[in-house]
Design a protein around this motif. Structure first.
Motif, PDB file in Angstrom:
ATOM      1  N   LEU A 290       0.832  -1.207   0.000  1.00  0.00           N
ATOM      2  CA  LEU A 290       0.000   0.000   0.000  1.00  0.00           C
ATOM      3  C   LEU A 290       0.867   1.257   0.000  1.00  0.00           C
ATOM      4  O   LEU A 290       1.817   1.371   0.767  1.00  0.00           O
ATOM      5  N   ARG A 291       0.551   2.205  -0.889  1.00  0.00           N
ATOM      6  CA  ARG A 291       1.235   3.489  -0.952  1.00  0.00           C
ATOM      7  C   ARG A 291       0.189   4.594  -1.109  1.00  0.00           C
ATOM      8  O   ARG A 291      -0.924   4.341  -1.575  1.00  0.00           O
ATOM      9  N   VAL A 292       0.557   5.814  -0.728  1.00  0.00           N
ATOM     10  CA  VAL A 292      -0.330   6.961  -0.913  1.00  0.00           C
ATOM     11  C   VAL A 292       0.305   7.932  -1.906  1.00  0.00           C
ATOM     12  O   VAL A 292       1.533   8.096  -1.935  1.00  0.00           O
ATOM     13  N   ILE A 293      -0.519   8.531  -2.749  1.00  0.00           N
ATOM     14  CA  ILE A 293      -0.023   9.575  -3.642  1.00  0.00           C
ATOM     15  C   ILE A 293       0.327  10.773  -2.778  1.00  0.00           C
ATOM     16  O   ILE A 293      -0.508  11.295  -2.045  1.00  0.00           O
ATOM     17  N   ASN A 294       1.589  11.202  -2.824  1.00  0.00           N
ATOM     18  CA  ASN A 294       2.038  12.225  -1.876  1.00  0.00           C
ATOM     19  C   ASN A 294       1.924  13.658  -2.388  1.00  0.00           C
ATOM     20  O   ASN A 294       2.101  14.612  -1.623  1.00  0.00           O
ATOM     21  N   GLY A 295       1.660  13.846  -3.676  1.00  0.00           N
ATOM     22  CA  GLY A 295       1.515  15.203  -4.209  1.00  0.00           C
ATOM     23  C   GLY A 295       2.825  15.895  -4.525  1.00  0.00           C
ATOM     24  O   GLY A 295       2.819  17.046  -4.959  1.00  0.00           O
ATOM     25  N   ALA A 296       3.951  15.212  -4.326  1.00  0.00           N
ATOM     26  CA  ALA A 296       5.248  15.863  -4.493  1.00  0.00           C
ATOM     27  C   ALA A 296       5.689  15.968  -5.945  1.00  0.00           C
ATOM     28  O   ALA A 296       6.333  16.948  -6.331  1.00  0.00           O
ATOM     29  N   ILE A 297       5.388  14.961  -6.754  1.00  0.00           N
ATOM     30  CA  ILE A 297       5.860  14.923  -8.141  1.00  0.00           C
ATOM     31  C   ILE A 297       4.810  14.278  -9.031  1.00  0.00           C
ATOM     32  O   ILE A 297       4.273  13.213  -8.703  1.00  0.00           O
ATOM     33  N   TYR A 298       4.542  14.949 -10.144  1.00  0.00           N
ATOM     34  CA  TYR A 298       3.701  14.371 -11.191  1.00  0.00           C
ATOM     35  C   TYR A 298       4.412  14.603 -12.521  1.00  0.00           C
ATOM     36  O   TYR A 298       4.781  15.724 -12.841  1.00  0.00           O
ATOM     37  N   VAL A 299       4.604  13.551 -13.289  1.00  0.00           N
ATOM     38  CA  VAL A 299       5.201  13.654 -14.621  1.00  0.00           C
ATOM     39  C   VAL A 299       4.189  13.122 -15.628  1.00  0.00           C
ATOM     40  O   VAL A 299       3.607  12.051 -15.410  1.00  0.00           O
ATOM     41  N   GLY A 300       3.966  13.859 -16.705  1.00  0.00           N
ATOM     42  CA  GLY A 300       3.033  13.382 -17.713  1.00  0.00           C
ATOM     43  C   GLY A 300       3.363  13.931 -19.081  1.00  0.00           C
ATOM     44  O   GLY A 300       4.182  14.843 -19.228  1.00  0.00           O
ATOM     45  N   ARG A 301       2.716  13.352 -20.076  1.00  0.00           N
ATOM     46  CA  ARG A 301       2.850  13.824 -21.451  1.00  0.00           C
ATOM     47  C   ARG A 301       1.724  14.828 -21.677  1.00  0.00           C
ATOM     48  O   ARG A 301       0.546  14.476 -21.506  1.00  0.00           O
ATOM     49  N   PRO A 302       2.045  16.083 -22.015  1.00  0.00           N
ATOM     50  CA  PRO A 302       1.051  17.159 -22.030  1.00  0.00           C
ATOM     51  C   PRO A 302      -0.249  16.824 -22.750  1.00  0.00           C
ATOM     52  O   PRO A 302      -1.335  17.051 -22.192  1.00  0.00           O
ATOM     53  N   ASP A 303      -0.180  16.293 -23.951  1.00  0.00           N
ATOM     54  CA  ASP A 303      -1.405  16.001 -24.693  1.00  0.00           C
ATOM     55  C   ASP A 303      -2.281  14.993 -23.956  1.00  0.00           C
ATOM     56  O   ASP A 303      -3.503  15.159 -23.877  1.00  0.00           O
ATOM     57  N   ARG A 304      -1.654  13.973 -23.432  1.00  0.00           N
ATOM     58  CA  ARG A 304      -2.406  12.921 -22.730  1.00  0.00           C
ATOM     59  C   ARG A 304      -3.028  13.441 -21.442  1.00  0.00           C
ATOM     60  O   ARG A 304      -4.195  13.180 -21.141  1.00  0.00           O
ATOM     61  N   LEU A 305      -2.257  14.217 -20.659  1.00  0.00           N
ATOM     62  CA  LEU A 305      -2.792  14.634 -19.373  1.00  0.00           C
ATOM     63  C   LEU A 305      -3.892  15.684 -19.536  1.00  0.00           C
ATOM     64  O   LEU A 305      -4.827  15.745 -18.746  1.00  0.00           O
ATOM     65  N   LEU A 306      -3.822  16.504 -20.577  1.00  0.00           N
ATOM     66  CA  LEU A 306      -4.885  17.468 -20.803  1.00  0.00           C
ATOM     67  C   LEU A 306      -6.150  16.782 -21.306  1.00  0.00           C
ATOM     68  O   LEU A 306      -7.262  17.247 -21.041  1.00  0.00           O
ATOM     69  N   ALA A 307      -5.977  15.680 -22.000  1.00  0.00           N
ATOM     70  CA  ALA A 307      -7.144  14.927 -22.467  1.00  0.00           C
ATOM     71  C   ALA A 307      -7.793  14.155 -21.316  1.00  0.00           C
ATOM     72  O   ALA A 307      -9.022  14.144 -21.166  1.00  0.00           O
ATOM     73  N   ASP A 308      -6.962  13.539 -20.472  1.00  0.00           N
ATOM     74  CA  ASP A 308      -7.478  12.717 -19.376  1.00  0.00           C
ATOM     75  C   ASP A 308      -7.767  13.529 -18.111  1.00  0.00           C
ATOM     76  O   ASP A 308      -8.517  13.079 -17.252  1.00  0.00           O
ATOM     77  N   ARG A 309      -7.083  14.693 -17.968  1.00  0.00           N
ATOM     78  CA  ARG A 309      -7.229  15.566 -16.798  1.00  0.00           C
ATOM     79  C   ARG A 309      -6.933  14.805 -15.496  1.00  0.00           C
ATOM     80  O   ARG A 309      -7.593  14.985 -14.482  1.00  0.00           O
ATOM     81  N   ARG A 310      -5.909  13.984 -15.558  1.00  0.00           N
ATOM     82  CA  ARG A 310      -5.435  13.264 -14.373  1.00  0.00           C
ATOM     83  C   ARG A 310      -4.051  12.709 -14.702  1.00  0.00           C
ATOM     84  O   ARG A 310      -3.697  12.523 -15.863  1.00  0.00           O
ATOM     85  N   PHE A 311      -3.282  12.463 -13.659  1.00  0.00           N
ATOM     86  CA  PHE A 311      -1.958  11.872 -13.845  1.00  0.00           C
ATOM     87  C   PHE A 311      -1.970  10.366 -13.595  1.00  0.00           C
ATOM     88  O   PHE A 311      -1.194   9.632 -14.199  1.00  0.00           O
ATOM     89  N   ASP A 312      -2.847   9.908 -12.695  1.00  0.00           N
ATOM     90  CA  ASP A 312      -2.849   8.479 -12.358  1.00  0.00           C
ATOM     91  C   ASP A 312      -3.702   7.702 -13.362  1.00  0.00           C
ATOM     92  O   ASP A 312      -4.682   7.048 -13.018  1.00  0.00           O
ATOM     93  N   VAL A 313      -3.292   7.767 -14.618  1.00  0.00           N
ATOM     94  CA  VAL A 313      -3.991   7.088 -15.704  1.00  0.00           C
ATOM     95  C   VAL A 313      -3.574   5.615 -15.731  1.00  0.00           C
ATOM     96  O   VAL A 313      -2.565   5.230 -15.119  1.00  0.00           O
ATOM     97  N   PRO A 314      -4.327   4.767 -16.408  1.00  0.00           N
ATOM     98  CA  PRO A 314      -3.891   3.376 -16.545  1.00  0.00           C
ATOM     99  C   PRO A 314      -2.486   3.299 -17.136  1.00  0.00           C
ATOM    100  O   PRO A 314      -2.184   3.958 -18.127  1.00  0.00           O
ATOM    101  N   GLY A 315      -1.641   2.517 -16.513  1.00  0.00           N
ATOM    102  CA  GLY A 315      -0.266   2.387 -16.969  1.00  0.00           C
ATOM    103  C   GLY A 315       0.697   3.359 -16.315  1.00  0.00           C
ATOM    104  O   GLY A 315       1.909   3.285 -16.556  1.00  0.00           O
ATOM    105  N   ALA A 316       0.198   4.266 -15.475  1.00  0.00           N
ATOM    106  CA  ALA A 316       1.080   5.206 -14.777  1.00  0.00           C
ATOM    107  C   ALA A 316       1.986   4.445 -13.811  1.00  0.00           C
ATOM    108  O   ALA A 316       1.566   3.465 -13.189  1.00  0.00           O
ATOM    109  N   LEU A 317       3.217   4.916 -13.697  1.00  0.00           N
ATOM    110  CA  LEU A 317       4.186   4.286 -12.807  1.00  0.00           C
ATOM    111  C   LEU A 317       4.359   5.098 -11.530  1.00  0.00           C
ATOM    112  O   LEU A 317       4.047   6.297 -11.489  1.00  0.00           O
ATOM    113  N   ALA A 318       4.868   4.442 -10.509  1.00  0.00           N
ATOM    114  CA  ALA A 318       5.084   5.088  -9.214  1.00  0.00           C
ATOM    115  C   ALA A 318       6.552   5.442  -9.031  1.00  0.00           C
ATOM    116  O   ALA A 318       7.434   4.610  -9.258  1.00  0.00           O
ATOM    117  N   TRP A 319       6.792   6.696  -8.634  1.00  0.00           N
ATOM    118  CA  TRP A 319       8.120   7.075  -8.160  1.00  0.00           C
ATOM    119  C   TRP A 319       8.056   6.987  -6.641  1.00  0.00           C
ATOM    120  O   TRP A 319       7.432   7.812  -5.982  1.00  0.00           O
TER     121      TRP A 319
END
Length: 221
Positions: A167-196
């Motif tokens: 179990l882990r919690v999203i800490n809000g410290a870092i989000y990395v995304g591909r601009p086109d994808r994140l603006l379309a989905d309006r979220r970072f934790d999309v299917p296939g997203a990885l955890a730092w």
């Protein structure tokens, strides 16, 4: 830049804060809170440009003095109910018209309320996203209490929680995304997203005066 891919770090820092007024400039271990996030962004080799989107003139002045690009955020994107994704879209539009413009392969969102995240965290999250061709990478930390303390409550009865070791919690410290994808989905934790994965002490997300004081104590060791 990483393998020819351009990377933008965006720091959202609106003036208003209902629970901790003026938090972005509040002294944190002797420096404005946002200054620590600027350190992390400017210190990561993969970052090509650092931009701060804000409606606060004092934040804008500090960001400009540190060498960041300042984006004046309109009032309708700076209220308590404003979406960070609308602010991201506005920032990308403004940057496209300026000298920093052009295509961005990755956008790294760094909130000022996570001052203990490091440049190495930023670099590592970007490198992970690129190396694995992931749609996004999200910073996570262990929960405040170990798995042994978690229980499931059903109809008021305490029972075993099951396997929570991962179990882990999203800490809000870092989000990395591909601009086109994140603006379309309006979220970072999309299917296939990885955890730092970050230790809890670097994953603080400050929202109250008590959390501010506790994070200062953690940094001081």
């Amino acid at each position: 830049m990483i393998d020819g891919a351009r990377v933008l770090a965006l720091i959202p820092a609106r003036a208003g804060s209902q629970r901790l007024p003026g938090k972005n400039l509040r002294p944190f271990n002797g420096r404005p809170l946002i200054d620590w996030t600027l350190d992390a962004a400017l210190g990561a080799p993969a970052i090509d440009a650092v931009a701060v989107t804000t409606d606060d003139p004092a934040v804008a002045a500090l960001a400009a003095a540190r060498g960041a690009t300042v984006i004046d955020r309109p009032a309708d994107l700076a209220g308590a109910d404003a979406s960070v994704f609308d602010a991201i879209a506005h920032a990308l539009e403004v940057l496209a018209l300026g000298i920093v413009g052009g295509h961005w392969d990755y956008l790294v969102l760094l909130q000022p309320t996570s001052p203990l995240r490091t440049a190495a965290d930023v670099q590592g999250a970007v490198a992970l996203c690129h190396a694995r061709s992931a749609p996004a990478v999200v910073g996570v930390s262990p929960p405040p209490k170990p798995a042994a303390f978690h229980r499931r409550v059903t109809d008021g009865v305490i029972g075993p929680a099951g396997d929570l070791d991962d179990l882990r919690v999203i800490n809000g410290a870092i989000y990395v995304g591909r601009p086109d994808r994140l603006l379309a989905d309006r979220r970072f934790d999309v299917p296939g997203a990885l955890a730092w994965i970050m230790p809890a002490e670097r994953g603080w997300d400050i929202d109250t005066a008590a959390e501010f004081a506790a994070a200062e104590a953690v940094m001081r060791g």
